[in-house]
Design an enzyme around this catalytic site. Structure first.
Site, PDB file in Angstrom:
ATOM      1  N   CYS A  78       0.610  -0.839  -0.247  1.00 46.03           N
ATOM      2  CA  CYS A  78      -0.024  -0.104   0.447  1.00 46.03           C
ATOM      3  C   CYS A  78       0.830   1.262  -0.065  1.00 46.03           C
ATOM      4  O   CYS A  78       1.295   1.358   0.685  1.00 46.03           O
ATOM      5  CB  CYS A  78      -0.909   0.676   1.737  1.00 46.03           C
ATOM      6  SG  CYS A  78      -2.008   1.409   0.928  1.00 46.03           S
ATOM      7  N   HIS A 109      -4.129   0.237   8.112  1.00 44.80           N
ATOM      8  CA  HIS A 109      -4.546   0.550   7.160  1.00 44.80           C
ATOM      9  C   HIS A 109      -5.738  -0.297   6.697  1.00 44.80           C
ATOM     10  O   HIS A 109      -6.562   0.429   6.162  1.00 44.80           O
ATOM     11  CB  HIS A 109      -3.587  -1.021   6.354  1.00 44.80           C
ATOM     12  CG  HIS A 109      -3.872  -1.350   4.778  1.00 44.80           C
ATOM     13  ND1 HIS A 109      -3.646  -0.813   3.743  1.00 44.80           N
ATOM     14  CD2 HIS A 109      -4.497  -2.300   4.419  1.00 44.80           C
ATOM     15  CE1 HIS A 109      -3.549  -1.339   2.323  1.00 44.80           C
ATOM     16  NE2 HIS A 109      -4.964  -2.364   2.677  1.00 44.80           N
ATOM     17  N   ASN A 136     -13.395   9.658  -1.264  1.00 46.27           N
ATOM     18  CA  ASN A 136     -14.708   7.947  -1.447  1.00 46.27           C
ATOM     19  C   ASN A 136     -13.787   7.229  -0.937  1.00 46.27           C
ATOM     20  O   ASN A 136     -13.002   7.065  -1.255  1.00 46.27           O
ATOM     21  CB  ASN A 136     -13.387   8.289  -2.884  1.00 46.27           C
ATOM     22  CG  ASN A 136     -13.775  10.209  -3.941  1.00 46.27           C
ATOM     23  OD1 ASN A 136     -15.282  10.861  -3.551  1.00 46.27           O
ATOM     24  ND2 ASN A 136     -13.027  10.370  -4.509  1.00 46.27           N
ATOM     25  N   HIS A 191      -6.663   2.284   1.804  1.00 43.75           N
ATOM     26  CA  HIS A 191      -6.201   3.074   2.738  1.00 43.75           C
ATOM     27  C   HIS A 191      -7.203   4.041   3.627  1.00 43.75           C
ATOM     28  O   HIS A 191      -7.495   4.744   2.502  1.00 43.75           O
ATOM     29  CB  HIS A 191      -5.228   3.155   2.862  1.00 43.75           C
ATOM     30  CG  HIS A 191      -4.097   3.396   3.981  1.00 43.75           C
ATOM     31  ND1 HIS A 191      -3.256   3.119   4.580  1.00 43.75           N
ATOM     32  CD2 HIS A 191      -4.302   4.640   5.282  1.00 43.75           C
ATOM     33  CE1 HIS A 191      -2.524   3.501   5.635  1.00 43.75           C
ATOM     34  NE2 HIS A 191      -3.484   4.739   5.911  1.00 43.75           N
ATOM     35  N   HIS A 225      -8.081   7.220   3.911  1.00 43.28           N
ATOM     36  CA  HIS A 225      -7.959   8.891   3.805  1.00 43.28           C
ATOM     37  C   HIS A 225      -8.868   9.441   2.746  1.00 43.28           C
ATOM     38  O   HIS A 225      -9.712   9.145   2.468  1.00 43.28           O
ATOM     39  CB  HIS A 225      -6.583   8.479   2.813  1.00 43.28           C
ATOM     40  CG  HIS A 225      -6.651   7.687   1.077  1.00 43.28           C
ATOM     41  ND1 HIS A 225      -7.886   6.483   1.149  1.00 43.28           N
ATOM     42  CD2 HIS A 225      -6.954   8.641   0.467  1.00 43.28           C
ATOM     43  CE1 HIS A 225      -7.562   6.464  -0.377  1.00 43.28           C
ATOM     44  NE2 HIS A 225      -7.404   7.737  -1.295  1.00 43.28           N
ATOM     45  N   GLN A 253      -9.609  13.754   0.854  1.00 44.15           N
ATOM     46  CA  GLN A 253      -8.675  14.568  -0.260  1.00 44.15           C
ATOM     47  C   GLN A 253      -9.090  15.407   0.136  1.00 44.15           C
ATOM     48  O   GLN A 253     -10.056  16.271   0.588  1.00 44.15           O
ATOM     49  CB  GLN A 253      -8.476  14.213  -2.160  1.00 44.15           C
ATOM     50  CG  GLN A 253      -8.403  12.813  -2.200  1.00 44.15           C
ATOM     51  CD  GLN A 253      -7.987  12.540  -3.580  1.00 44.15           C
ATOM     52  OE1 GLN A 253      -6.886  12.686  -4.385  1.00 44.15           O
ATOM     53  NE2 GLN A 253      -9.211  11.212  -3.795  1.00 44.15           N
TER      54      GLN A 253
END
Length: 392
Positions: A77, A138, A178, A189, A191, A193
């Protein structure tokens, strides 16, 4: 207080480490096969005259890494500690996307067709694209982050969006996430943006115009009216003094949920008080937990944070209210709501479910946080001293 340390990779991209981490030094260069293309030569925008809107062209995005599945192992990853994006241990991090659609110093746009009755048909893709890593672990989600991790993510969103708003060229700053293969998420993982744009997109302009029209016609705030209606409805999933989370009255998507600030003046993340950030954390956790429980498996979604865009004078649009909107594509565990011809071409959505029925399902699955859960969320701020350090 959360310490933030700034680093700049040899390829020019910035990396921000938040909290305890081994970030005293970073490699001066990335491995040869991992070096990012900081300015993809083809990146630019093209004007669609019939829609009066701009399309971002970014062919480099086709080379983004894809995990084999949402349950992919951490091995390999790129977002895990020690990977190419953050080559050290970290608690939370933000970095410039190596596959951006917008960059602070974009290359010149290629020449477009010459049409004397129209403005220039191409433009540089100016802006910023950042990736926010919620946790070094993760697997997980906004529903499973610890109290400290969730509070830290919200503090980071506020910190980075505030920094992006400080650039007067930025007209829109949007935090988003997303989640799930059904919405095209390429890495599992945890996260999100952040994008910053130097022009107002059509959807934002339409919303801003609706606010202005309502104010001119009634003398009142449309945002406040929507918040009040949601708070008093049986579509409500979460309610406290600072935020309301509800299935909207007229949603495009079957299980759409909006989380809206109740206070006038809470236009952007940086406007929130410490207690309001706690309320936001509880509201977001409530919504995502409901999504995970309603079918006993994580529901894919798009999550977008609407902060007040900059008006013509560069100030936040006055009647805009901070909102997080969740847009899940599923209408049942095995069926997706697909944007068909009428919805895609005309923008006229057809909802396959009754919003009140969707709200009832989500409300039954949603936890109801109490005083103990509220007290457990830490009140965090980012340290003011943020020295920059190059990696080389």
């Amino acid at each position: 207080m959360i310490e933030r340390r700034n680093f700049q990779h040899a390829d020019g991209r910035w990396l921000y480490l938040y909290g305890d981490a081994d970030g005293s030094s970073l490699p001066a260069t990335l491995p040869d096969d991992e070096v990012a293309v900081a300015e993809p030569p083809a990146i630019h925008q093209r004007y669609n005259a019939l829609r009066d809107s701009w399309v971002a062209v970014s062919p480099a995005r086709n080379t983004r890494p894809h995990a084999p599945s949402a349950r992919a192992a951490a091995s390999g990853c790129p977002l895990c500690p020690g990977g190419p994006e953050v080559p050290v241990d970290y608690a939370a991090a933000v970095f410039d996307n190596r596959f951006p659609s917008f960059v602070p110093e974009p290359p010149a746009a290629p020449a477009g067709p010459s049409l004397p009755t129209l403005p220039a048909l191409t433009a540089p893709s100016r802006g910023r694209c950042e990736v926010v890593l919620y946790t070094p672990t993760h697997t997980g989600s906004l529903a499973t982050l610890t109290d400290a991790e969730l509070a830290r993510v919200i503090a980071i969103w506020a910190d980075r969006s505030s920094a992006l708003w400080a650039d007067p060229a930025n007209r829109v700053v949007m935090v988003f996430e997303n989640r799930g293969e059904a919405v095209g998420a390429t890495l599992s993982h945890p996260h999100g943006q952040i994008y910053a744009l130097d022009r107002i997109p059509p959807a934002v302009a339409h919303r801003t115009a609706a606010l202005a029209t309502h104010r001119a016609r009634t003398g009142a705030s449309l945002s406040q009216a929507v918040v009040d209606v949601d708070a008093a409805s049986d579509r409500c999933l979460f309610l406290d003094d600072a935020f309301v989370a509800a299935v909207p009255f007229a949603p495009d998507w079957p299980f759409e949920v909006h989380v809206r600030a109740r206070r006038e003046g809470a236009r952007r993340l940086q406007d929130l008080t410490a207690e309001e950030r706690v309320s936001l954390a509880l509201a977001l956790r409530t919504v995502v937990t409901a999504y995970d429980r309603v079918w006993d498996e994580p529901m894919a979604y798009l999550m977008v944070c609407h902060e007040a865009p900059a008006d013509a004078e560069g100030l936040p649009v006055a009647d805009h209210r901070l909102a997080f909107e969740f847009l899940p594509p599923h209408r049942s565990p095995a069926k997706l709501k697909v944007r068909a011809s009428v919805e895609t071409a005309l923008g006229v959505f057809i909802n396959d479910t009754l919003p009140e029925d969707s709200a009832a399902l989500l409300r039954a699955a949603a936890p109801q946080p109490g005083p103990e859960q509220r007290a457990a969320i830490p009140r965090l701020e980012i340290a003011a001293d943020r020295p920059a350090a190059p990696t080389g």
